[in-house]
Scaffold this motif. Structure first.
Motif, PDB file in Angstrom:
ATOM      1  N   ALA A 236       4.034 -26.840 -28.803  1.00 29.13           N
ATOM      2  CA  ALA A 236       4.995 -26.626 -27.731  1.00 29.13           C
ATOM      3  C   ALA A 236       4.372 -26.949 -26.387  1.00 29.13           C
ATOM      4  CB  ALA A 236       5.479 -25.175 -27.751  1.00 29.13           C
ATOM      5  N   PRO A 237       5.194 -27.364 -25.403  1.00 28.46           N
ATOM      6  CA  PRO A 237       4.681 -27.529 -24.047  1.00 28.46           C
ATOM      7  C   PRO A 237       4.040 -26.235 -23.555  1.00 28.46           C
ATOM      8  CG  PRO A 237       6.852 -28.530 -24.241  1.00 28.46           C
ATOM      9  CD  PRO A 237       6.605 -27.772 -25.525  1.00 28.46           C
ATOM     10  N   GLY A 238       2.968 -26.395 -22.799  1.00 31.26           N
ATOM     11  CA  GLY A 238       2.219 -25.242 -22.320  1.00 31.26           C
ATOM     12  C   GLY A 238       1.016 -24.904 -23.163  1.00 31.26           C
ATOM     13  N   THR A 239       0.876 -25.541 -24.328  1.00 30.16           N
ATOM     14  CA  THR A 239      -0.259 -25.292 -25.210  1.00 30.16           C
ATOM     15  C   THR A 239      -1.499 -26.014 -24.701  1.00 30.16           C
ATOM     16  OG1 THR A 239       1.218 -25.102 -27.123  1.00 30.16           O
ATOM     17  CG2 THR A 239      -1.126 -25.456 -27.576  1.00 30.16           C
ATOM     18  N   ARG A 240      -2.619 -25.298 -24.606  1.00 29.45           N
ATOM     19  CA  ARG A 240      -3.881 -25.923 -24.221  1.00 29.45           C
ATOM     20  C   ARG A 240      -4.508 -26.581 -25.445  1.00 29.45           C
ATOM     21  NH1 ARG A 240      -7.815 -22.309 -23.010  1.00 29.45           N
ATOM     22  NH2 ARG A 240      -8.998 -23.834 -21.784  1.00 29.45           N
TER      23      ARG A 240
END
Length: 319
Positions: free
Chosen positions: A78-82
């Motif tokens: 998901a977007p926001g995952t490092r």
């Protein structure tokens, strides 16, 4: 966005303004926060690396950053995952698109600078020592180029596997970094007869060679019967020619290791290795040594530090 690109093999790389990429099927868009430099980046600049793309291309093989957008068909993230990514190229930029399958989640406690300098160095040494050389507890491990980003990880992992590590590097600072990483014996490459010094310590059972050249020849002569020599790279600029009769007489194995090549024929080996290494990091069993950081605008200076071998550990460019 800004990117540090090779526009031709006869000209110096330069910082350019270019369009932000759009992720395609199976890809993710990553906002890059840090990029670890490798000797292969220097070879790419002159077109001498085995996987050099056609210019123009952006340098930087491994990155850490945050997923900004998903391409068609991407699931499970998901977007926001490092994430950390072995990209092969494209890391010295503000954004990049990479195959989702190459993304590795970063533990919460791992800084971006550690993550960006983690995959190639630790991945190479872990696969080399544990899988290829089958390093055993109590064996004597000789690490050539022990002060570099990859060499230091070999010292650290080898010591953690119970080996007696002999570290060879240039200068007191690099040797001190190797000692801190677990080396039991320290040899300054500029001051010792390598063959004689290693034989005086009992000889090497496993040799980890990221240097090549004359040091390979000396290490071969100091390798014990049934020893294993890992060819990791040729930072000296000279690819050694191996006398096969020496291998025969002493029953020595010479083992090649190109970590990135596993992506093409056995990617699960890298996935399993990196999963184990991330767990080791989370447990505090390994600690990356970042020798220098520079911002993207000073990427040329950062590559110069790597080329001149002026830094112990990894050189990382922050974006």
């Amino acid at each position: 966005m800004r990117a540090f690109q090779v526009t031709g093999f006869d000209t110096a790389p330069q910082l350019v303004e270019t369009d932000c990429p759009v992720p395609g099927p199976g890809q993710v868009l990553v906002r890059i926060s840090a990029c670890g430099l490798n000797f292969a980046d220097l070879l790419m600049m002159s077109g001498r690396y085995q996987d050099t793309p056609a210019p123009p291309f952006t340098l930087g093989m491994e990155i850490a950053g945050t997923i900004e957008a998903l391409g068609p068909g991407v699931t499970g993230t998901a977007p926001g995952t490092r994430v950390a990514v072995f990209a092969g190229q494209g890391g010295l930029a503000e954004y990049g698109v990479f195959d989702a399958a190459r993304c590795v989640a970063i533990p919460d406690m791992m800084p971006d600078t550690h993550a960006a300098g983690f995959l190639v160095a630790y991945g190479t040494s872990h696969v080399a020592l544990a899988r290829r050389a089958r390093l055993g507890q109590g064996e004597r491990l000789l690490v050539l180029g022990a002060g570099g980003g990859v060499g230091l990880t070999a010292v650290e992992l080898g010591a953690g596997m119970g080996a007696e590590v002999i570290a060879v590097a240039r200068g007191a600072d690099k040797l001190e970094a190797a000692r801190a990483a677990g080396a039991r014996h320290l040899l300054d490459a500029t001051e010792v007869d390598l063959r004689g010094a290693v034989k005086d310590l009992g000889g090497a059972d496993v040799v980890y060679d990221a240097v090549g050249g004359d040091m390979f020849t000396a290490a071969l002569r100091a390798t014990n019967p049934l020893g294993r020599i890992l060819c990791i790279g040729f930072a000296s600029g000279t690819v050694p020619q191996i006398p096969a009769n020496h291998l025969l007489v002493k029953n020595i194995d010479v083992i090649g290791l190109y970590w990135g090549g596993y992506l093409k024929f056995a990617p699960q080996i890298l996935t399993d290795s990196l999963s184990e290494l991330m767990q080791m990091y989370a447990e505090g069993r390994i600690a990356p040594h970042i020798g220098a950081t520079r911002e993207l605008g000073a990427a040329a200076e950062a590559l110069g530090l790597l080329k001149d071998r002026r830094v112990a550990g990894k050189v990382v460019v922050t974006i």
